[in-house]
Design a protein around this motif. Structure first.
Motif, PDB file in Angstrom:
ATOM      1  N   THR A   7       4.180  -6.268 -11.884  1.00 13.97           N
ATOM      2  CA  THR A   7       5.176  -6.875 -11.086  1.00 13.97           C
ATOM      3  C   THR A   7       4.683  -7.427  -9.585  1.00 13.97           C
ATOM      4  OG1 THR A   7       5.830  -4.790 -10.042  1.00 13.97           O
ATOM      5  CG2 THR A   7       6.981  -5.430 -11.933  1.00 13.97           C
ATOM      6  N   LEU A   8       3.672  -6.604  -9.246  1.00 10.61           N
ATOM      7  CA  LEU A   8       3.059  -6.958  -7.554  1.00 10.61           C
ATOM      8  C   LEU A   8       2.505  -8.488  -7.666  1.00 10.61           C
ATOM      9  CD1 LEU A   8       1.801  -3.800  -5.634  1.00 10.61           C
ATOM     10  CD2 LEU A   8       3.884  -4.974  -5.582  1.00 10.61           C
ATOM     11  N   PRO A   9       1.587  -8.439  -8.543  1.00  4.77           N
ATOM     12  CA  PRO A   9       0.909  -9.926  -8.464  1.00  4.77           C
ATOM     13  C   PRO A   9       1.865 -11.094  -8.720  1.00  4.77           C
ATOM     14  CG  PRO A   9      -0.283  -8.379  -9.712  1.00  4.77           C
ATOM     15  CD  PRO A   9       0.963  -7.857  -9.475  1.00  4.77           C
ATOM     16  N   TYR A  10       3.054 -10.918  -9.012  1.00  7.82           N
ATOM     17  CA  TYR A  10       3.735 -12.135  -9.825  1.00  7.82           C
ATOM     18  C   TYR A  10       5.101 -12.233  -8.957  1.00  7.82           C
ATOM     19  CZ  TYR A  10       0.416 -11.217 -13.268  1.00  7.82           C
ATOM     20  OH  TYR A  10      -0.747 -10.954 -13.974  1.00  7.82           O
ATOM     21  N   ALA A  49      -2.699   2.456  -9.608  1.00  7.75           N
ATOM     22  CA  ALA A  49      -1.379   1.622  -9.779  1.00  7.75           C
ATOM     23  C   ALA A  49      -0.784   1.991 -11.058  1.00  7.75           C
ATOM     24  CB  ALA A  49      -1.518   0.415  -9.144  1.00  7.75           C
ATOM     25  N   SER A  50       0.486   2.227 -11.044  1.00 10.51           N
ATOM     26  CA  SER A  50       1.397   2.509 -12.198  1.00 10.51           C
ATOM     27  C   SER A  50       1.291   0.981 -13.053  1.00 10.51           C
ATOM     28  CB  SER A  50       2.717   2.959 -12.044  1.00 10.51           C
ATOM     29  OG  SER A  50       3.225   1.716 -11.357  1.00 10.51           O
ATOM     30  N   PRO A  51       1.483   0.982 -14.499  1.00 12.43           N
ATOM     31  CA  PRO A  51       1.626  -0.078 -15.157  1.00 12.43           C
ATOM     32  C   PRO A  51       2.463  -1.110 -14.522  1.00 12.43           C
ATOM     33  CG  PRO A  51       1.253   1.730 -16.555  1.00 12.43           C
ATOM     34  CD  PRO A  51       1.332   2.022 -15.030  1.00 12.43           C
ATOM     35  N   GLN A  52       3.650  -0.319 -14.011  1.00 17.40           N
ATOM     36  CA  GLN A  52       4.763  -1.445 -13.488  1.00 17.40           C
ATOM     37  C   GLN A  52       4.516  -2.045 -12.126  1.00 17.40           C
ATOM     38  OE1 GLN A  52       8.366   0.863 -12.392  1.00 17.40           O
ATOM     39  NE2 GLN A  52       9.455  -0.885 -11.979  1.00 17.40           N
ATOM     40  N   LEU A  53       3.739  -1.562 -11.592  1.00 18.53           N
ATOM     41  CA  LEU A  53       2.978  -2.166 -10.432  1.00 18.53           C
ATOM     42  C   LEU A  53       2.118  -3.281 -10.679  1.00 18.53           C
ATOM     43  CD1 LEU A  53       2.285   0.643  -7.525  1.00 18.53           C
ATOM     44  CD2 LEU A  53       4.338  -0.945  -7.959  1.00 18.53           C
ATOM     45  N   ILE A  92      -2.508 -11.096  -1.785  1.00 23.18           N
ATOM     46  CA  ILE A  92      -2.476  -9.497  -1.098  1.00 23.18           C
ATOM     47  C   ILE A  92      -2.150  -8.327  -2.370  1.00 23.18           C
ATOM     48  CG2 ILE A  92      -0.993  -8.394   0.272  1.00 23.18           C
ATOM     49  CD1 ILE A  92      -0.213 -10.852   1.819  1.00 23.18           C
ATOM     50  N   ALA A  93      -1.635  -8.910  -3.178  1.00 21.66           N
ATOM     51  CA  ALA A  93      -1.104  -8.028  -4.219  1.00 21.66           C
ATOM     52  C   ALA A  93      -2.225  -7.235  -5.024  1.00 21.66           C
ATOM     53  CB  ALA A  93      -0.179  -8.329  -5.325  1.00 21.66           C
ATOM     54  N   GLU A  98       0.870  -1.111  -0.096  1.00 21.58           N
ATOM     55  CA  GLU A  98       0.066  -0.110   0.220  1.00 21.58           C
ATOM     56  C   GLU A  98       1.031   1.347  -0.211  1.00 21.58           C
ATOM     57  OE1 GLU A  98      -2.504  -0.480   3.461  1.00 21.58           O
ATOM     58  OE2 GLU A  98      -4.080  -1.729   2.429  1.00 21.58           O
ATOM     59  N   SER A  99       2.042   1.267   0.630  1.00 20.81           N
ATOM     60  CA  SER A  99       2.687   2.293   0.508  1.00 20.81           C
ATOM     61  C   SER A  99       3.569   2.549  -0.819  1.00 20.81           C
ATOM     62  CB  SER A  99       4.020   2.276   1.725  1.00 20.81           C
ATOM     63  OG  SER A  99       4.798   0.970   1.067  1.00 20.81           O
ATOM     64  N   LEU A 100       3.704   1.685  -1.462  1.00 22.19           N
ATOM     65  CA  LEU A 100       4.172   1.756  -2.948  1.00 22.19           C
ATOM     66  C   LEU A 100       2.939   2.543  -3.926  1.00 22.19           C
ATOM     67  CD1 LEU A 100       5.718  -1.710  -3.523  1.00 22.19           C
ATOM     68  CD2 LEU A 100       6.919   0.645  -3.194  1.00 22.19           C
TER      69      LEU A 100
END
Length: 391
Positions: A66-69, A59-63, A77-78, A40-42
């Protein structure tokens, strides 16, 4: 981090003085609540929430990539973090989200805050509005909604976007009209049915007549009311005066009623925000004179620029947002020479822009000479074409 620890997902923390290993943390063993806080802080940096008027951010495209994987354990959680707050600004995004929620019911409870980007005085295609209403219907327990409040395609009445049997715990609601339809008490009664609503925004709306608590029930939990490009405060004044917990009034890009509203004189109204408005001096002076319990004031620099001798000097907190005007030292001195008794002044601007930085230096120098405590805040965002990581 040593190679062996890295291979096992561990982080070694060294003492910066002795350079000796003092602890080792396996990131996979972190409690899931901490992982969620990190994610969440991201997405919602502290400064973004504290400084910007809007608290919605995609969320940015980068997040998203990346986050879910990162790993299977953190996948859920992602997704919960990424879907928690969604702002829809493009037609294709609305179509894709509608399709995802329709085909994947497990995503529906993840959305907590939902907002459609609003363009004032721009006609909204009926198909887009219908899809957005269907997304609100598919979501299961929204906490915040920002939506148009327009005529539904099936009739001529104004459509209230919140279903009567869902989202009963809604805490924040922003409604945007198009000034082509007049609101009646029906929509306001729908708002009043949201018993846990704490924050209400009315934007670009037209009310047919004055509202009183005898015809529209009050909201016992309402804490703040915001008017954007809107002139309905005069119609709602009597009704708002009856709300026991209402302590904040926000006026964004709007003009003053013909006379100060009674709401200003209520003892529990302690916070006033006046952003991007161009009022004449008598109106502004009358408003501030009516605010007998004011403790916190937030303004944009245009208010300071044109009315430095009318801004209150006895406050706990004065927040000034600098967006587009240069305020020279003579304006500062006109205010500061009145010997303000203020616990804290907060100066907000993008310090990466050179003229903002110079403006801040001028103000900080003047404020220190008068013994005032000044705090400099700046957004962590890309609204000026750069990301907060440069800060």
């Amino acid at each position: 981090m040593d190679d062996s620890a890295a291979g096992r997902g561990s982080v070694s923390i060294s003492n910066p003085i002795s350079d000796k290993l003092i602890s080792r943390v396996n990131v996979q063993s972190l409690p899931l609540e901490i992982v969620q806080d990190i994610f969440e802080s991201l997405l919602f940096p502290y400064r973004l929430l504290k400084v910007h008027l809007a608290q919605h951010r995609n969320a940015s495209p980068q997040l998203w990539r990346t986050l879910p994987y990162i790993c299977r354990k953190w996948h859920g959680i992602a997704l919960s973090v990424l879907y928690a707050s969604i702002e829809l600004s493009r037609y294709n995004a609305i179509v894709k989200l509608h399709k995802s929620l329709r085909e994947n019911p497990r995503l529906r409870p993840l959305i907590r805050r939902l907002r459609i980007s609003v363009r004032i005085n721009v006609t909204v295609p009926p198909t887009l509005y219908t899809l957005f209403l269907q997304i609100i219907e598919l979501a299961e327990d929204l906490q915040e909604i920002a939506s148009y409040c327009l005529s539904v395609p099936e009739g001529d009445s104004v459509g209230f976007p919140v279903p009567f049997d869902k989202h009963r715990n809604l805490a924040s609601l922003a409604l945007y009209g198009d000034k082509s339809h007049t609101l009646d008490h029906t929509v306001l009664r729908c708002i009043s049915s949201l018993r846990y609503l704490r924050h209400l925004t009315m934007a670009n709306m037209i009310l047919a007549e004055k509202v009183r608590h005898s015809s529209v029930p009050i909201l016992q939990s309402l804490e703040s009311i915001t008017f954007e490009w809107d002139h309905s405060l005069e119609m709602l004044d009597d009704w708002l005066c009856e709300h026991p917990k209402l302590h904040t009034l926000r006026m964004y890009e709007t003009s003053a009623p013909s006379s100060p509203p009674r709401l200003l004189s209520k003892k529990n109204l302690i916070c006033l925000e006046m952003m991007h408005w161009h009022w004449n001096t008598p109106s502004l002076s009358a408003w501030f004179s009516a605010c007998t319990s004011l403790r916190k004031l937030r303004i944009t620099e245009d208010v300071l620029l044109y009315h430095p001798t009318h801004i209150p000097i006895h406050l706990e907190e004065l927040i000034i947002d600098f967006v587009c005007y240069w305020v020279d030292s003579r304006v500062w001195e006109a205010y500061l020479n009145r010997e303000p008794n203020i616990s804290k002044i907060i100066f907000i601007s993008h310090r990466e822009i050179a003229w903002y930085r110079t403006l801040g230096d001028v103000f900080l120098t003047a404020a220190k000479e008068h013994g005032l405590k000044v705090e400099y805040q700046f957004p962590d965002c890309d609204c000026m074409g750069m990301y907060g990581s440069s800060y």
